[in-house]
Motif scaffolding. Structure first.
Motif, mmCIF file in Angstrom:
data_model
loop_
_atom_site.group_PDB
_atom_site.id
_atom_site.type_symbol
_atom_site.label_atom_id
_atom_site.label_comp_id
_atom_site.label_asym_id
_atom_site.label_seq_id
_atom_site.Cartn_x
_atom_site.Cartn_y
_atom_site.Cartn_z
ATOM 1 N N ARG A 114 0.696 -1.515 -0.145
ATOM 2 C CA ARG A 114 -0.031 0.019 -0.033
ATOM 3 C C ARG A 114 0.925 1.765 -0.007
ATOM 4 N NH1 ARG A 114 -5.252 1.054 0.887
ATOM 5 N NH2 ARG A 114 -5.494 -1.221 1.210
ATOM 6 N N GLY A 115 1.937 1.379 0.626
ATOM 7 C CA GLY A 115 3.468 2.678 0.886
ATOM 8 C C GLY A 115 3.728 2.588 -0.124
ATOM 9 N N ILE A 116 4.001 1.483 -1.209
ATOM 10 C CA ILE A 116 5.192 1.769 -2.501
ATOM 11 C C ILE A 116 3.674 2.557 -3.744
ATOM 12 C CG2 ILE A 116 5.583 0.503 -4.083
ATOM 13 C CD1 ILE A 116 6.784 -1.202 -1.983
ATOM 14 N N ALA A 117 2.218 1.765 -3.511
ATOM 15 C CA ALA A 117 1.262 2.034 -4.161
ATOM 16 C C ALA A 117 1.206 3.608 -4.230
ATOM 17 C CB ALA A 117 0.107 1.447 -4.474
ATOM 18 N N ARG A 118 1.142 3.730 -2.543
ATOM 19 C CA ARG A 118 1.047 5.719 -2.855
ATOM 20 C C ARG A 118 2.175 6.012 -3.308
ATOM 21 N NH1 ARG A 118 0.482 5.073 2.542
ATOM 22 N NH2 ARG A 118 -1.092 4.325 2.490
#
Length: 208
Positions: A53-57
């Protein structure tokens, strides 16, 4: 009145509004942008604390798109660091077969893989970086522990230190062979080197 496309700005002004999985509008290389974002997140947070999720953000995409391209966090780490293999796919192959030959399978795989200059280059680059960069050390240690060491320890039922020493010895051979180029180690044939190293590794892994 704001529209859905105008809501929620994230890091660097990237929109955090919900998107359908797919290529971001205007992006020619979504996969490449995800990899760039992953390198930043892994470098800042290490492997354990980094999330899909953090990478996607950071990349400005839906998490489902990251899963689409890379499947798992292991997968995106391998791609981000340009590693030659994904442990989740290789470890089961090394563990398959007779227990008394697992050391030989492990050594043969690593030595054969690193004999290919293209496969070896990113491995050696990481080893060199780890000698001078503490962030790289933490990132690699966390990845190896989660993706390789813990899986082998659990499958073989051996003390963690046994696997760590085995791993250290194998990569010590790689360091001497390809970085320091110590002779005759640097020139010896792979199969001959396997026969020298494998019995010791097998003892660490609990075989005969």
């Amino acid at each position: 009145m704001s529209t859905a496309g105008e809501s929620g700005k994230g890091v660097g002004g990237l929109s955090t509004a919900k998107r359908r999985p797919g290529r971001r509008p205007g992006s020619a290389d979504t996969r490449g942008e995800i990899i760039i974002a992953a390198r930043k997140i892994f470098s800042e947070k290490g492997f354990d604390k980094a999330t899909i999720r953090g990478i996607a953000r950071e990349a400005g995409v839906d998490p489902a798109l990251v899963h689409h391209y890379f499947d798992t966090k292991d997968g995106i780490f391998v791609a981000a660091l340009q590693l030659p293999v994904e442990p989740a796919k290789v470890v089961p192959l090394i563990l398959a077969g007779p227990r008394e030959e697992v050391g030989e399978r492990l050594v043969r795989f690593v030595l054969t893989m690193t004999a290919d200059p293209e496969a070896r280059e990113p491995v050696i680059a990481l080893m060199r970086s780890a000698m001078t960069n503490e962030q790289v050390v933490v990132m690699i240690r966390e990845f190896l522990t989660a993706a390789v060491l813990n899986r082998v320890v659990e499958a073989l039922g051996i003390p963690p230190v046994n696997m760590e020493v085995a791993f250290a010895q194998v990569f010590g051979v790689i360091l001497m062979r390809y970085v320091l180029r110590l002779e005759p180690l640097a020139s010896i044939e792979v199969e001959e080197l396997v026969q020298i190293v494998a019995p010791t590794i097998q003892r660490y892994l609990g075989g005969d």
